[in-house]
Design a protein around this motif. Structure first.
Motif, short mmCIF file in Angstrom:
data_model
loop_
_atom_site.label_atom_id
_atom_site.label_comp_id
_atom_site.label_asym_id
_atom_site.label_seq_id
_atom_site.Cartn_x
_atom_site.Cartn_y
_atom_site.Cartn_z
N SER B 176 0.83 -1.21 0.00
CA SER B 176 0.00 0.00 0.00
C SER B 176 0.87 1.26 0.00
O SER B 176 0.44 2.32 -0.44
N MET B 177 2.10 1.14 0.50
CA MET B 177 3.02 2.27 0.45
C MET B 177 3.80 2.28 -0.86
O MET B 177 4.14 3.33 -1.39
N TYR B 178 4.12 1.10 -1.36
CA TYR B 178 4.95 0.97 -2.55
C TYR B 178 4.26 1.56 -3.78
O TYR B 178 4.86 2.24 -4.60
N ASN B 179 2.95 1.27 -3.88
CA ASN B 179 2.20 1.77 -5.03
C ASN B 179 1.12 2.71 -4.51
O ASN B 179 0.02 2.30 -4.17
N SER B 180 1.44 3.99 -4.47
CA SER B 180 0.55 4.94 -3.81
C SER B 180 -0.73 5.20 -4.60
O SER B 180 -1.70 5.70 -4.07
N GLU B 181 -0.75 4.85 -5.89
CA GLU B 181 -1.98 5.04 -6.66
C GLU B 181 -3.00 3.96 -6.36
O GLU B 181 -4.20 4.22 -6.30
N VAL B 182 -2.53 2.75 -6.19
CA VAL B 182 -3.45 1.65 -5.89
C VAL B 182 -3.66 1.53 -4.39
O VAL B 182 -4.78 1.31 -3.93
N GLY B 183 -2.60 1.68 -3.61
CA GLY B 183 -2.72 1.47 -2.17
C GLY B 183 -3.15 0.04 -1.91
O GLY B 183 -2.51 -0.90 -2.37
N TYR B 184 -4.28 -0.12 -1.26
CA TYR B 184 -4.84 -1.46 -1.11
C TYR B 184 -6.25 -1.46 -1.68
O TYR B 184 -7.04 -0.56 -1.41
N LEU B 208 3.75 -9.88 -6.12
CA LEU B 208 2.57 -9.02 -6.22
C LEU B 208 2.88 -7.75 -7.01
O LEU B 208 2.12 -7.32 -7.87
N ALA B 209 4.06 -7.19 -6.71
CA ALA B 209 4.47 -5.95 -7.39
C ALA B 209 4.55 -6.19 -8.90
O ALA B 209 4.13 -5.35 -9.71
N ILE B 210 5.08 -7.35 -9.29
CA ILE B 210 5.21 -7.65 -10.72
C ILE B 210 3.85 -7.87 -11.36
O ILE B 210 3.57 -7.38 -12.46
N LEU B 211 2.99 -8.61 -10.68
CA LEU B 211 1.65 -8.84 -11.24
C LEU B 211 0.93 -7.52 -11.50
O LEU B 211 0.19 -7.38 -12.47
N LEU B 212 1.16 -6.53 -10.65
CA LEU B 212 0.46 -5.27 -10.86
C LEU B 212 1.13 -4.40 -11.92
O LEU B 212 0.45 -3.83 -12.76
N VAL B 224 -6.72 0.06 -9.74
CA VAL B 224 -6.62 1.51 -9.54
C VAL B 224 -8.02 2.13 -9.63
O VAL B 224 -8.95 1.55 -10.20
N GLU B 225 -8.16 3.29 -9.03
CA GLU B 225 -9.45 4.00 -9.01
C GLU B 225 -10.14 4.00 -10.38
O GLU B 225 -9.53 4.29 -11.39
N LEU B 370 7.14 4.02 -8.51
CA LEU B 370 6.83 3.04 -7.47
C LEU B 370 7.87 3.11 -6.36
O LEU B 370 9.04 3.37 -6.60
N GLY B 371 7.43 2.88 -5.15
CA GLY B 371 8.35 2.85 -4.02
C GLY B 371 8.76 4.22 -3.51
O GLY B 371 9.62 4.34 -2.66
N MET B 372 8.12 5.26 -4.05
CA MET B 372 8.46 6.60 -3.61
C MET B 372 7.43 7.04 -2.57
O MET B 372 6.22 6.91 -2.78
N PHE B 373 7.92 7.54 -1.46
CA PHE B 373 7.00 7.89 -0.38
C PHE B 373 6.27 9.20 -0.65
O PHE B 373 6.88 10.20 -0.98
N ILE B 374 4.97 9.16 -0.53
CA ILE B 374 4.17 10.37 -0.60
C ILE B 374 3.32 10.43 0.66
O ILE B 374 2.57 9.49 0.95
N GLU B 375 3.45 11.51 1.38
CA GLU B 375 2.69 11.61 2.61
C GLU B 375 1.20 11.71 2.30
O GLU B 375 0.79 12.52 1.47
N PRO B 376 0.39 10.87 2.92
CA PRO B 376 -1.05 10.94 2.64
C PRO B 376 -1.64 12.26 3.15
O PRO B 376 -1.11 12.85 4.10
N ASP B 377 -2.70 12.71 2.49
CA ASP B 377 -3.30 13.97 2.95
C ASP B 377 -4.10 13.73 4.23
O ASP B 377 -4.34 12.59 4.63
N LYS B 378 -4.49 14.83 4.86
CA LYS B 378 -5.13 14.71 6.19
C LYS B 378 -6.39 13.87 6.13
O LYS B 378 -6.64 13.05 7.02
#
Lengths: 213, 452
Positions: B176-184, B208-212, B224-225, B370-378
């Protein structure tokens, strides 16, 4: 008023055939509030502590016998995660009834339920019958949503309301029954109105499900 | 509650959940609620894949089958020794279609997915993501509730906070952190759950990362959304039905049965819990080798093999039940027969140029690194739901509604054209009249249908 578990439309006492109405009902609500468990209790009389999560939606049917009518519910049980929200119209479009479920031990899920009600009022059929179910009433010790608060909200919005427990079966049949009673059992065949039931001719009455169950 | 209190509450909750998984089952004696931990009774029986059944298993694997698999194992072990050789490349296809020996799936699946390559290219990444998840993941609550109900009838997952349950939780949180667009997204616990039956935690994460994100599988677009890949593959599926099984398609349409209503799990989790597990593994073997066109062909194969039976079912619930429940319990054909037919389907679709709906458009692939940290919004930190749909979601929603309305229109046309020949029967079939209600955001102009 007993639930007809076999799904057959035939009344057991051999009384004359009653009319059969078919309604589409959709369950909506936050993830893990117990939507699938309510359906499982209603349709199969069972409860699974670890009911698997619903991906997309599940479909089940159940028949209820009222005094002069047999009501067959086609139940669409939807996934609760927000991501799946955009697929929800697929399931609630054309539905004559909806049960919006929240978990009485979780205030957030009640807020979420209100949003679902709003969406149904805007987007679904204007005559849709909406019931609000405060599920997990067996966990009253951990209650976070007061009965009176939910009742007041339901009254304001013209919703049926009950607290239910899929685990103990409390009010589960009752809420479906209350919906069945409130639905218009129109006489017109294949009626054009979105809110009307589909009246089945006797010959087309749903057969008892002999397989696949 | 004010925002600060909400934030504090969210972070407490995350910490509490993480703590329980870190302590694990052995250190949680007396602290696991009884409902989280159902007792399994002695008479339950475990099958060769680890699933525990309610009843004594009647079908033991026949001895000659075991012998065949033992013989195959020898060949596979030899082949593993020279994986990159030309001889292996030549034999691989045929052998995988015959089925990977279960004891070697752990190795072969990693090879097919190139798990070791991506793992060695990203040292420490998995641990880093897991650590970030512990501090930041906004999907923890959903993951927790899904781990608690994924494959509970399997010996690895039956006990709350068992080792594999903890691994499943960790893999999904880290991802969920690795792929911030999909999350979980719900469904991913099924994929990761199967991978973890054969792999350790870190390998399963990379698989899992490869399958996605690998273009061969591109499951990112499914989760993804807005589910853009789902829409595209369902349209393609409809196209195949229209061309090869028009009567069946008509049968579905008569009952308002859109493909999305019966096939979602086929696409999302590659047939997990929709066909018997032994067959599902065979399909996974081939999927890992040949990629996404396998799913399209398998969807076609299932309907082809069961067309006759489905045509006899004249009720939507009977059809849905047959496809979703009955086929999971008992597929009605030997695995080998199904795989034989799957291979024929792939050839047939290829000849008709319908084996592949085309490469994924950019919207179905990860846009952010992928794998780049983005702080989630409030809002997501608090766990607050979005008030309104995003543009992508609005579009997805409109597509879904149009699909439904188009099907209803098609059916109406069908009724008109058949009204001379068909008696009252069609009258009872539902097609909610599409024009009786006006919807605020969707109009039924014909040019809109063209994007369907």
């Amino acid at each position: 008023m007993a639930t007809n578990r076999s799904g057959a439309a035939q009344r057991p006492n051999g009384a004359p055939q009653t009319k059969v109405c078919q309604f589409k009902l959709v369950l909506l609500g936050e993830s893990a509030v117990g939507k699938s468990s309510l359906v499982l209790r209603f349709v199969k009389g069972q409860f699974h502590e670890y009911q698997e999560s619903t991906i997309g939606a599940a479909f089940l049917t159940q028949t209820l016998c009222l005094d002069d009518t047999t009501v067959k519910f086609e139940i669409w049980d939807t996934a609760g995660q927000e991501r799946y929200h955009s697929l929800a119209p697929m399931y609630y479009r054309g539905a004559q009834a909806a049960i919006v479920v929240y978990d009485i031990t979780n205030q957030d899920t009640f807020g979420r339920a209100k949003n679902w009600v709003k969406e149904l009022q805007r987007q679904a059929s204007p005559s849709i019958v909406i019931a609000l179910a405060g599920n997990k009433s067996d966990l009253a010790a951990k209650r976070m949503v007061e009965f009176e608060e939910a009742q007041a909200y339901a009254d304001e919005n013209g919703l049926l309301f009950m607290e239910t427990s899929a685990k103990t079966a409390m009010n589960v049949n009752d809420i479906f029954l209350a919906i069945a009673n409130k639905l218009p059992k129109s006489e017109s065949v294949g009626g054009g109105a979105a809110g009307g039931a589909r009246r089945l001719n006797d010959a087309d009455a749903p057969r008892s499900s002999s397989c696949c169950k | 509650m004010n925002e600060e209190a909400l934030l504090a509450r969210a972070s407490e909750e995350r910490e509490r959940i993480f703590q329980r998984y870190e302590r694990g089952r052995d250190n949680l004696a007396g602290q696991i609620d009884p409902w989280e931990d159902p007792e399994f009774e002695d008479y339950h029986k475990t099958d060769r894949y680890g699933f525990i059944h309610d009843e004594r298993l009647t079908q033991k694997t026949a001895p000659q089958k075991v012998n065949v698999e033992v013989e195959r194992e020898k060949k596979w072990v030899k082949m593993l020794g020279s994986w990159e050789s030309a001889a292996t490349k030549e034999k691989l296809h045929r052998r995988i279609y015959k089925g990977i020996p279960n004891s070697l799936r752990i190795k072969i699946w990693c090879k097919l997915l190139n798990v070791n390559t991506i793992k060695s290219e990203n040292p420490g990444k998995y641990q880093e993501m897991l650590k970030l998840a512990k501090q930041w993941s906004t999907d923890v609550r959903q993951i927790d509730s899904d781990v608690n109900r994924q494959f509970r009838e399997h010996q690895f997952y039956r006990e709350r906070y068992s080792e594999k349950q903890c691994s499943l939780f960790n893999v999904l949180c880290a991802y969920s952190m690795y792929n911030s667009e999909v999350g979980y997204c719900q469904g991913m616990s099924g994929l990761a759950g199967v991978l973890l039956m054969y792999m350790d935690e870190e390998d399963a994460f990379w698989a899992l990362a490869i399958l996605l994100s690998d273009k061969k599988y591109a499951m990112h677009g499914l989760y993804v959304e807005g589910f853009p890949k789902l829409t595209r593959f369902l349209e393609h599926h409809d196209k195949i039905l229209t061309k090869f099984m028009p009567k069946l398609k008509l049968h579905f349409d008569k009952f308002g049965l859109d493909a999305i209503l019966y096939s979602l799990k086929w696409f999302f989790v590659c047939f997990v819990e929709r066909v018997p597990f032994s067959l599902c593994l065979r399909v996974w073997d081939i999927y890992l080798l040949d990629g996404e066109r396998v799913i399209t062909a398998m969807a076609y194969t299932i309907l082809k093999l069961h067309k006759k039976a489905i045509m006899k079912l004249n009720d939507m619930d009977l059809i849905v039940n047959y496809i979703q429940v009955k086929l999971h319990k008992d597929f009605g054909f030997e695995d080998d027969v199904v795989i034989y037919n799957l291979e024929r389907s792939m050839e047939e679709l290829k000849r008709a140029k319908l084996d592949y709906p085309g490469p994924p458009p950019p919207s179905e692939l990860p846009q952010r690194q992928l794998g780049m940290f983005i702080e989630p919004d409030k809002k997501s930190k608090i766990g607050q739901r979005a008030e309104n749909f995003s543009e992508t979601e609005k579009q997805a929603r409109a597509t879904v509604i149009l699909r439904r309305e188009k099907a209803a229109l098609d059916l109406q046309e069908l009724r008109v054209s058949q009204s001379d020949t068909v008696s009252g029967n069609l009258e009872i079939l539902e097609a909610s009249p599409p024009t009786s209600r006006t919807s605020s955001d969707v109009s039924l102009s014909s040019d809109q249908f063209t994007h369907l």
